[in-house]
Design an enzyme around this catalytic site. Structure first.
Site, PDB file in Angstrom:
ATOM      1  N   ILE A  13      -1.945  -8.329  -7.499  1.00 49.11           N
ATOM      2  CA  ILE A  13      -3.039  -7.398  -7.228  1.00 49.11           C
ATOM      3  C   ILE A  13      -3.389  -6.587  -8.486  1.00 49.11           C
ATOM      4  O   ILE A  13      -4.564  -6.359  -8.781  1.00 49.11           O
ATOM      5  CB  ILE A  13      -2.648  -6.469  -6.058  1.00 49.11           C
ATOM      6  CG1 ILE A  13      -2.535  -7.289  -4.753  1.00 49.11           C
ATOM      7  CG2 ILE A  13      -3.644  -5.334  -5.892  1.00 49.11           C
ATOM      8  CD1 ILE A  13      -1.928  -6.535  -3.578  1.00 49.11           C
ATOM      9  N   ASP A  32       3.142  -2.990 -17.596  1.00 50.48           N
ATOM     10  CA  ASP A  32       4.050  -3.679 -16.677  1.00 50.48           C
ATOM     11  C   ASP A  32       5.458  -3.637 -17.260  1.00 50.48           C
ATOM     12  O   ASP A  32       5.635  -3.594 -18.479  1.00 50.48           O
ATOM     13  CB  ASP A  32       3.602  -5.140 -16.455  1.00 50.48           C
ATOM     14  CG  ASP A  32       4.119  -5.710 -15.141  1.00 50.48           C
ATOM     15  OD1 ASP A  32       3.308  -5.899 -14.216  1.00 50.48           O
ATOM     16  OD2 ASP A  32       5.343  -5.927 -15.013  1.00 50.48           O
ATOM     17  N   TYR A 144      10.915   0.256   1.868  1.00 47.26           N
ATOM     18  CA  TYR A 144       9.523   0.069   1.434  1.00 47.26           C
ATOM     19  C   TYR A 144       8.548   0.924   2.249  1.00 47.26           C
ATOM     20  O   TYR A 144       7.700   1.617   1.694  1.00 47.26           O
ATOM     21  CB  TYR A 144       9.176  -1.414   1.555  1.00 47.26           C
ATOM     22  CG  TYR A 144       7.822  -1.821   1.040  1.00 47.26           C
ATOM     23  CD1 TYR A 144       7.569  -1.950  -0.322  1.00 47.26           C
ATOM     24  CD2 TYR A 144       6.782  -2.110   1.925  1.00 47.26           C
ATOM     25  CE1 TYR A 144       6.326  -2.358  -0.787  1.00 47.26           C
ATOM     26  CE2 TYR A 144       5.539  -2.517   1.463  1.00 47.26           C
ATOM     27  CZ  TYR A 144       5.319  -2.641   0.106  1.00 47.26           C
ATOM     28  OH  TYR A 144       4.082  -3.030  -0.358  1.00 47.26           O
TER      29      TYR A 144
HETATM   30  N1  NAD Z   1       0.938  -8.533  -1.857  1.00 46.03           N
HETATM   31  C1  NAD Z   1       0.897  -7.873  -0.713  1.00 46.03           C
HETATM   32  O1  NAD Z   1       0.884  -8.467   0.370  1.00 46.03           O
HETATM   33  C2  NAD Z   1       0.838  -6.371  -0.699  1.00 46.03           C
HETATM   34  C3  NAD Z   1       0.529  -5.747   0.514  1.00 46.03           C
HETATM   35  C4  NAD Z   1       0.493  -4.354   0.554  1.00 46.03           C
HETATM   36  C5  NAD Z   1       0.733  -3.621  -0.599  1.00 46.03           C
HETATM   37  N2  NAD Z   1       1.028  -4.245  -1.768  1.00 46.03           N
HETATM   38  C6  NAD Z   1       1.270  -3.415  -2.943  1.00 46.03           C
HETATM   39  O2  NAD Z   1       0.442  -3.853  -3.992  1.00 46.03           O
HETATM   40  C7  NAD Z   1       1.057  -3.547  -5.241  1.00 46.03           C
HETATM   41  C8  NAD Z   1       1.066  -4.798  -6.116  1.00 46.03           C
HETATM   42  O3  NAD Z   1       1.865  -5.778  -5.475  1.00 46.03           O
HETATM   43  P1  NAD Z   1       1.736  -7.348  -5.752  1.00 46.03           P
HETATM   44  O4  NAD Z   1       1.732  -8.017  -4.437  1.00 46.03           O
HETATM   45  O5  NAD Z   1       0.677  -7.628  -6.726  1.00 46.03           O
HETATM   46  O6  NAD Z   1       3.207  -7.616  -6.354  1.00 46.03           O
HETATM   47  P2  NAD Z   1       3.696  -8.209  -7.736  1.00 46.03           P
HETATM   48  O7  NAD Z   1       5.184  -8.288  -7.621  1.00 46.03           O
HETATM   49  O8  NAD Z   1       2.956  -9.456  -8.069  1.00 46.03           O
HETATM   50  O9  NAD Z   1       3.266  -7.097  -8.789  1.00 46.03           O
HETATM   51  C9  NAD Z   1       3.999  -5.941  -9.022  1.00 46.03           C
HETATM   52  C10 NAD Z   1       4.081  -5.745 -10.517  1.00 46.03           C
HETATM   53  O10 NAD Z   1       4.765  -4.503 -10.744  1.00 46.03           O
HETATM   54  C11 NAD Z   1       5.637  -4.708 -11.856  1.00 46.03           C
HETATM   55  N3  NAD Z   1       6.728  -3.721 -11.806  1.00 46.03           N
HETATM   56  C12 NAD Z   1       7.809  -3.732 -11.003  1.00 46.03           C
HETATM   57  N4  NAD Z   1       8.604  -2.684 -11.292  1.00 46.03           N
HETATM   58  C13 NAD Z   1       7.995  -1.991 -12.294  1.00 46.03           C
HETATM   59  C14 NAD Z   1       8.334  -0.831 -13.022  1.00 46.03           C
HETATM   60  N5  NAD Z   1       9.482  -0.159 -12.794  1.00 46.03           N
HETATM   61  N6  NAD Z   1       7.472  -0.399 -13.987  1.00 46.03           N
HETATM   62  C15 NAD Z   1       6.332  -1.083 -14.236  1.00 46.03           C
HETATM   63  N7  NAD Z   1       5.967  -2.195 -13.578  1.00 46.03           N
HETATM   64  C16 NAD Z   1       6.797  -2.649 -12.624  1.00 46.03           C
HETATM   65  C17 NAD Z   1       6.136  -6.136 -11.704  1.00 46.03           C
HETATM   66  O11 NAD Z   1       6.645  -6.640 -12.932  1.00 46.03           O
HETATM   67  C18 NAD Z   1       4.893  -6.853 -11.219  1.00 46.03           C
HETATM   68  O12 NAD Z   1       4.134  -7.390 -12.286  1.00 46.03           O
HETATM   69  C19 NAD Z   1       2.458  -3.017  -4.893  1.00 46.03           C
HETATM   70  O13 NAD Z   1       2.452  -1.609  -4.924  1.00 46.03           O
HETATM   71  C20 NAD Z   1       2.670  -3.514  -3.486  1.00 46.03           C
HETATM   72  O14 NAD Z   1       3.578  -2.700  -2.767  1.00 46.03           O
HETATM   73  C21 NAD Z   1       1.086  -5.616  -1.841  1.00 46.03           C
END
Ligand code: NAD
Length: 259
Positions: A13, A32, A144
């Site tokens: 995202i 990141d 979470y």
């Molecule tokens: N994918 C879904 O279904 C979904 C649904 C609801 C909410 N979200 C939220 O959307 C956001 C993005 O999630 P996503 O699905 O793209 O996941 P993702 O795992 O692809 O992306 C998360 C990114 O955050 C980075 N990250 C992790 N820890 C970190 C830190 N300490 N400092 C800096 N960067 C860090 C990771 O390296 C990764 O690139 C998150 O907050 C997640 O909770 C996702």
């Protein structure tokens, strides 16, 4: 050009948000924990993007990253987040703490630094990424849900304190999104179909769906929106009554006005 900082922008995202911000005319700071992932996304965007390894759970890492920015950000998107699945009875203290550290403390640390800089130049906009799990508990979600619910109230707190100083703060709560951390879940066709069937719109959401909502909240079109959580879930959190049975024979209930 105005500057946008997007955390966790190396994948899923966050990467989509970074691309949308660039298309909207921002210079984009792609942050990141995964340096290679950040570099790949920034290279894909082009000259108006820079990559940096930042650990949002570390105040030192966050401050250093802000100190080398060429200007205060006009937009911050707190997108980085992690999940450790499992029932609470089996959840280790280490897993509890790391999810709180990244999702909640990280959002606070980055926002505090960004807001101070925004306020100094007259304002800006912050969009936090929470989740439908911030308004509705889910099985095995561990810490979470608690962090995402707290991000929703932290959004209100920041809006209340920083709104008068020119900084609007809102959140986007994504639903079932076929991207990023959820990709392994939706790789299972049976799980995918079961989950999809619970969404009134009948499909999973995409990273683009979330990026679009973020850019709306960041834009002048949303200039009077402050302290809100925009749930982008195809109606999932309104689906508790979906598929409820009713006997064919029961057409109406209550007093008949004609009698
Ligand atoms: N994918 C879904 O279904 C979904 C649904 C609801 C909410 N979200 C939220 O959307 C956001 C993005 O999630 P996503 O699905 O793209 O996941 P993702 O795992 O692809 O992306 C998360 C990114 O955050 C980075 N990250 C992790 N820890 C970190 C830190 N300490 N400092 C800096 N960067 C860090 C990771 O390296 C990764 O690139 C998150 O907050 C997640 O909770 C996702």
């Amino acid at each position: 050009m105005a500057l946008a900082v997007v955390t966790g922008a190396g994948s899923g995202i966050g990467a989509a948000i970074a691309h949308h911000a660039a298309k909207a005319g921002y210079d984009v700071a792609v942050w990141d924990l995964d340096a290679d992932a950040a570099s790949r996304v920034a290279a894909g965007i082009g000259d108006n993007a820079t990559a940096r390894q930042v650990n949002i759970a570390s105040a030192e890492s966050v401050t250093q990253a802000f100190d080398v920015l060429p200007e205060p950000p006009a937009l911050l998107v707190n997108n980085a987040g992690i999940v450790r699945f499992g029932p609470l009875l089996e959840l280790s203290e280490a897993d509890w703490r790391v999810v709180l550290d990244v999702n909640l403390t990280g959002t606070f640390l980055v926002s505090r630094e960004a807001a101070a800089r925004m306020i100094a130049v007259g304002g800006g906009s912050i969009v936090n990424i929470s989740s439908v799990n911030g308004v509705s508990a889910a099985p095995n979600a561990g810490a979470y849900t608690s962090t995402k619910g707290a991000i929703n109230t932290l959004t209100e707190q920041m809006a209340l304190e920083w709104g008068p100083l020119g900084v609007r703060v809102n959140a986007v709560a994504p639903g079932l999104i076929d991207a990023g951390m959820s990709e392994p879940i939706y790789a299972d066709p049976q799980v995918r179909s079961l989950r999809q069937s619970r969404v009134p719109l009948g499909t999973l959401g995409s990273a683009e769906d979330i990026a679009g909502a973020v850019m709306f909240l960041a834009s002048d079109t949303a200039g009077y929106v402050n302290g809100q959580v925009l749930i982008v879930d195809g109606g999932l959190t309104k689906s508790a009554m979906l598929g409820l049975a009713r006997p064919q024979s029961v057409d109406s209930v209550g007093v008949d006005e004609d009698s």
